[in-house]
Scaffold this motif. Structure first.
Motif, PDB file in Angstrom:
ATOM      1  N   GLY A  70     -21.290   8.664 -13.460  1.00 45.01           N
ATOM      2  CA  GLY A  70     -20.517   9.132 -14.606  1.00 45.01           C
ATOM      3  C   GLY A  70     -19.909  10.502 -14.380  1.00 45.01           C
ATOM      4  N   CYS A  71     -18.765  10.738 -15.048  1.00 46.70           N
ATOM      5  CA  CYS A  71     -18.090  12.043 -15.021  1.00 46.70           C
ATOM      6  C   CYS A  71     -18.209  12.692 -16.392  1.00 46.70           C
ATOM      7  CB  CYS A  71     -16.618  11.892 -14.676  1.00 46.70           C
ATOM      8  SG  CYS A  71     -16.312  11.136 -13.089  1.00 46.70           S
ATOM      9  N   LEU A 100     -15.142  17.594 -28.017  1.00 49.44           N
ATOM     10  CA  LEU A 100     -15.489  16.223 -27.671  1.00 49.44           C
ATOM     11  C   LEU A 100     -16.052  16.241 -26.262  1.00 49.44           C
ATOM     12  CD1 LEU A 100     -15.488  13.111 -27.625  1.00 49.44           C
ATOM     13  CD2 LEU A 100     -13.022  13.197 -27.144  1.00 49.44           C
ATOM     14  N   LEU A 101     -17.379  16.190 -26.146  1.00 52.21           N
ATOM     15  CA  LEU A 101     -18.019  16.096 -24.842  1.00 52.21           C
ATOM     16  C   LEU A 101     -18.206  14.620 -24.518  1.00 52.21           C
ATOM     17  CD1 LEU A 101     -19.474  17.882 -22.595  1.00 52.21           C
ATOM     18  CD2 LEU A 101     -21.580  17.086 -23.671  1.00 52.21           C
ATOM     19  N   ALA A 102     -17.740  14.211 -23.347  1.00 50.07           N
ATOM     20  CA  ALA A 102     -17.749  12.781 -23.040  1.00 50.07           C
ATOM     21  C   ALA A 102     -18.107  12.519 -21.585  1.00 50.07           C
ATOM     22  CB  ALA A 102     -16.387  12.170 -23.353  1.00 50.07           C
ATOM     23  N   MET A 103     -18.576  11.303 -21.349  1.00 52.71           N
ATOM     24  CA  MET A 103     -18.827  10.796 -20.007  1.00 52.71           C
ATOM     25  C   MET A 103     -18.065   9.494 -19.858  1.00 52.71           C
ATOM     26  SD  MET A 103     -22.484  10.003 -18.116  1.00 52.71           S
ATOM     27  CE  MET A 103     -22.977   8.699 -19.245  1.00 52.71           C
ATOM     28  N   CYS A 104     -17.515   9.230 -18.675  1.00 52.85           N
ATOM     29  CA  CYS A 104     -16.715   8.015 -18.487  1.00 52.85           C
ATOM     30  C   CYS A 104     -17.086   7.328 -17.186  1.00 52.85           C
ATOM     31  CB  CYS A 104     -15.224   8.348 -18.503  1.00 52.85           C
ATOM     32  SG  CYS A 104     -14.625   9.080 -16.962  1.00 52.85           S
ATOM     33  N   GLU A 107     -13.255   3.055 -14.852  1.00 56.71           N
ATOM     34  CA  GLU A 107     -12.243   2.239 -15.528  1.00 56.71           C
ATOM     35  C   GLU A 107     -11.642   2.986 -16.714  1.00 56.71           C
ATOM     36  OE1 GLU A 107     -11.159  -0.713 -14.609  1.00 56.71           O
ATOM     37  OE2 GLU A 107     -12.513  -0.859 -12.890  1.00 56.71           O
ATOM     38  N   TYR A 108     -11.836   4.286 -16.752  1.00 58.76           N
ATOM     39  CA  TYR A 108     -11.312   5.140 -17.830  1.00 58.76           C
ATOM     40  C   TYR A 108     -11.883   4.756 -19.195  1.00 58.76           C
ATOM     41  CZ  TYR A 108      -7.853   6.046 -14.155  1.00 58.76           C
ATOM     42  OH  TYR A 108      -7.243   6.344 -12.966  1.00 58.76           O
ATOM     43  N   ARG A 109     -13.145   4.361 -19.209  1.00 62.42           N
ATOM     44  CA  ARG A 109     -13.804   4.031 -20.464  1.00 62.42           C
ATOM     45  C   ARG A 109     -14.911   5.041 -20.729  1.00 62.42           C
ATOM     46  NH1 ARG A 109     -14.629  -2.140 -18.737  1.00 62.42           N
ATOM     47  NH2 ARG A 109     -15.865  -0.974 -17.242  1.00 62.42           N
ATOM     48  N   PHE A 110     -15.049   5.432 -21.981  1.00 57.82           N
ATOM     49  CA  PHE A 110     -16.140   6.325 -22.352  1.00 57.82           C
ATOM     50  C   PHE A 110     -17.463   5.565 -22.310  1.00 57.82           C
ATOM     51  CE2 PHE A 110     -12.547   8.244 -24.807  1.00 57.82           C
ATOM     52  CZ  PHE A 110     -12.511   9.464 -24.133  1.00 57.82           C
ATOM     53  N   TYR A 198     -11.238  11.293 -13.289  1.00 56.80           N
ATOM     54  CA  TYR A 198     -11.253  10.119 -14.169  1.00 56.80           C
ATOM     55  C   TYR A 198     -11.557  10.492 -15.610  1.00 56.80           C
ATOM     56  CZ  TYR A 198     -10.465   6.892 -10.393  1.00 56.80           C
ATOM     57  OH  TYR A 198      -9.866   6.206  -9.359  1.00 56.80           O
ATOM     58  N   ILE A 199     -12.375  11.501 -15.843  1.00 55.05           N
ATOM     59  CA  ILE A 199     -12.627  11.904 -17.221  1.00 55.05           C
ATOM     60  C   ILE A 199     -11.408  12.631 -17.786  1.00 55.05           C
ATOM     61  CG2 ILE A 199     -13.765  14.058 -16.526  1.00 55.05           C
ATOM     62  CD1 ILE A 199     -14.528  11.875 -19.637  1.00 55.05           C
ATOM     63  N   GLU A 200     -10.718  13.417 -16.959  1.00 54.05           N
ATOM     64  CA  GLU A 200      -9.486  14.073 -17.414  1.00 54.05           C
ATOM     65  C   GLU A 200      -8.435  13.023 -17.771  1.00 54.05           C
ATOM     66  OE1 GLU A 200      -9.196  17.184 -17.904  1.00 54.05           O
ATOM     67  OE2 GLU A 200     -10.687  18.208 -16.653  1.00 54.05           O
ATOM     68  N   SER A 201      -8.308  12.005 -16.938  1.00 49.74           N
ATOM     69  CA  SER A 201      -7.329  10.951 -17.208  1.00 49.74           C
ATOM     70  C   SER A 201      -7.708  10.140 -18.440  1.00 49.74           C
ATOM     71  CB  SER A 201      -7.206  10.022 -15.992  1.00 49.74           C
ATOM     72  OG  SER A 201      -6.696  10.709 -14.873  1.00 49.74           O
ATOM     73  N   THR A 202      -9.010   9.947 -18.661  1.00 45.69           N
ATOM     74  CA  THR A 202      -9.461   9.213 -19.847  1.00 45.69           C
ATOM     75  C   THR A 202      -9.048   9.945 -21.113  1.00 45.69           C
ATOM     76  OG1 THR A 202     -11.350   8.334 -18.618  1.00 45.69           O
ATOM     77  CG2 THR A 202     -11.459   8.218 -21.012  1.00 45.69           C
ATOM     78  N   PHE A 203      -9.246  11.258 -21.128  1.00 47.61           N
ATOM     79  CA  PHE A 203      -8.788  12.057 -22.271  1.00 47.61           C
ATOM     80  C   PHE A 203      -7.275  11.933 -22.437  1.00 47.61           C
ATOM     81  CE2 PHE A 203     -12.562  15.110 -21.597  1.00 47.61           C
ATOM     82  CZ  PHE A 203     -13.315  14.459 -22.564  1.00 47.61           C
ATOM     83  N   GLY A 204      -6.554  11.978 -21.311  1.00 45.00           N
ATOM     84  CA  GLY A 204      -5.098  11.903 -21.376  1.00 45.00           C
ATOM     85  C   GLY A 204      -4.589  10.572 -21.896  1.00 45.00           C
TER      86      GLY A 204
END
Length: 296
Positions: A70-71, A100-104, A107-110, A198-204
């Motif tokens: 995870g990222c 918003l603290l997140a892990m992904c 596949e760009y999914r949280f 990947y976590i940056e792209s997920t947010f984007g």
């Protein structure tokens, strides 16, 4: 419509001829229902080692970073300053926000979110107050057993990765600081950044789909938290339904030490683990052909 377009209640009032208070009530109830119905299905921590192994396989294939499950990263979600909050929600970017603290996964999914911390708090501080941190350090995540990196024999643990805002440990890896950088350290930072993007792209991707993130959210704090959680749920639902689309990633976001002995030993073990990954990335069996051309 409200989350997707980012329209204000005034816009919706004129479009649908409904009172603003009625629209607010509808939005709040719909968001709460979406969270209650889809939370366990679309956004929950992996429960079994096989689920973590699938995530790790994804990062190894697409980002060339083995044993990563995870990222981690935080995103500042702009809000209108809550009443009587002073500067609690004023972040280093000089606007008011909740975190918003997140892990992904790859596949760009949280796979985990924590919403609502003050914008003035650091990612590292927020992470230490989350259930994910507690479960991670108590061994409650049901992670797979340590496994050797490809073409090696020494078992290595599965880890999370984050940026320099997170403290290093034997559970979370972060980049080397940008001073006295050796070739090995530069290679490690490059390989880690390939996975961490990947976590940056997920947010984007989420911000590109839900325009509400491109303006200040003018709600009470509890309602703002509900809106952000709902967007995360819907983001995962859409990813499951539609899969990967390259154009989703093309977006420009509008806004966006402890000293006790136990912590010192954890940090030291984290440094040792990071060095082992770094040594692997510059070895013959762990290097990728283009990495030397990608650093400067």
């Amino acid at each position: 419509m409200y989350l997707r377009t980012g329209q204000t209640f005034s816009d919706l009032h004129f479009s649908y001829q409904l009172g603003k208070s009625t629209i607010c009530l509808i939005v709040r109830e719909v968001c709460l229902t979406i969270w209650n119905v889809l939370h366990s299905e679309c956004l929950s921590l992996p429960r079994f080692p096989e689920d973590w192994l699938k995530i790790a396989s994804g990062f190894e294939q697409v980002a060339n970073f083995p044993n990563c499950v995870g990222c981690l990263d935080g995103k500042h979600v702009r809000i209108v300053c809550p009443e009587k909050s002073g500067s609690l929600f004023l972040n280093y970017k000089k606007h008011f926000s909740i975190n918003l603290l997140a892990m992904c996964d790859s596949e760009y999914r949280f796979t985990y979110i924590h919403v609502g911390s003050c914008g003035s708090d650091s990612d590292s501080t927020i992470f230490k107050n989350t259930s994910l941190y507690t479960k991670l350090h108590n061994g409650e995540l049901n992670l797979p057993s340590a496994k050797p990196l490809p073409n090696t024999t020494e078992p290595m643990p599965y880890v999370l990765i984050g940026d320099g805002a997170f403290g290093i440990s034997n559970k979370v890896l972060r980049p080397y600081v940008r001073s006295n950088m050796t070739h090995k350290k530069k290679i490690f930072n490059y390989r880690l950044s390939r996975a961490r993007r990947y976590i940056e792209s997920t947010f984007g991707i989420m911000s590109n789909k839900f325009k509400i993130f491109q303006r200040s959210i003018n709600h009470s704090l509890p309602n703002a938290i509900k809106l952000v959680k709902t967007c995360c749920i819907l983001h995962n639902y859409i990813r499951e339904r539609d899969g990967y689309k390259f154009e989703d990633t093309l977006t420009i976001e509008g806004f966006q030490n402890n000293t006790n002995t136990n912590n010192i030993s954890v940090v030291r073990s984290g440094d040792v683990l990071r060095d082992k990954f770094a040594n692997y990335f510059v070895s013959e069996v762990g290097a990728i052909p283009w990495q030397d051309d990608s650093i400067f």
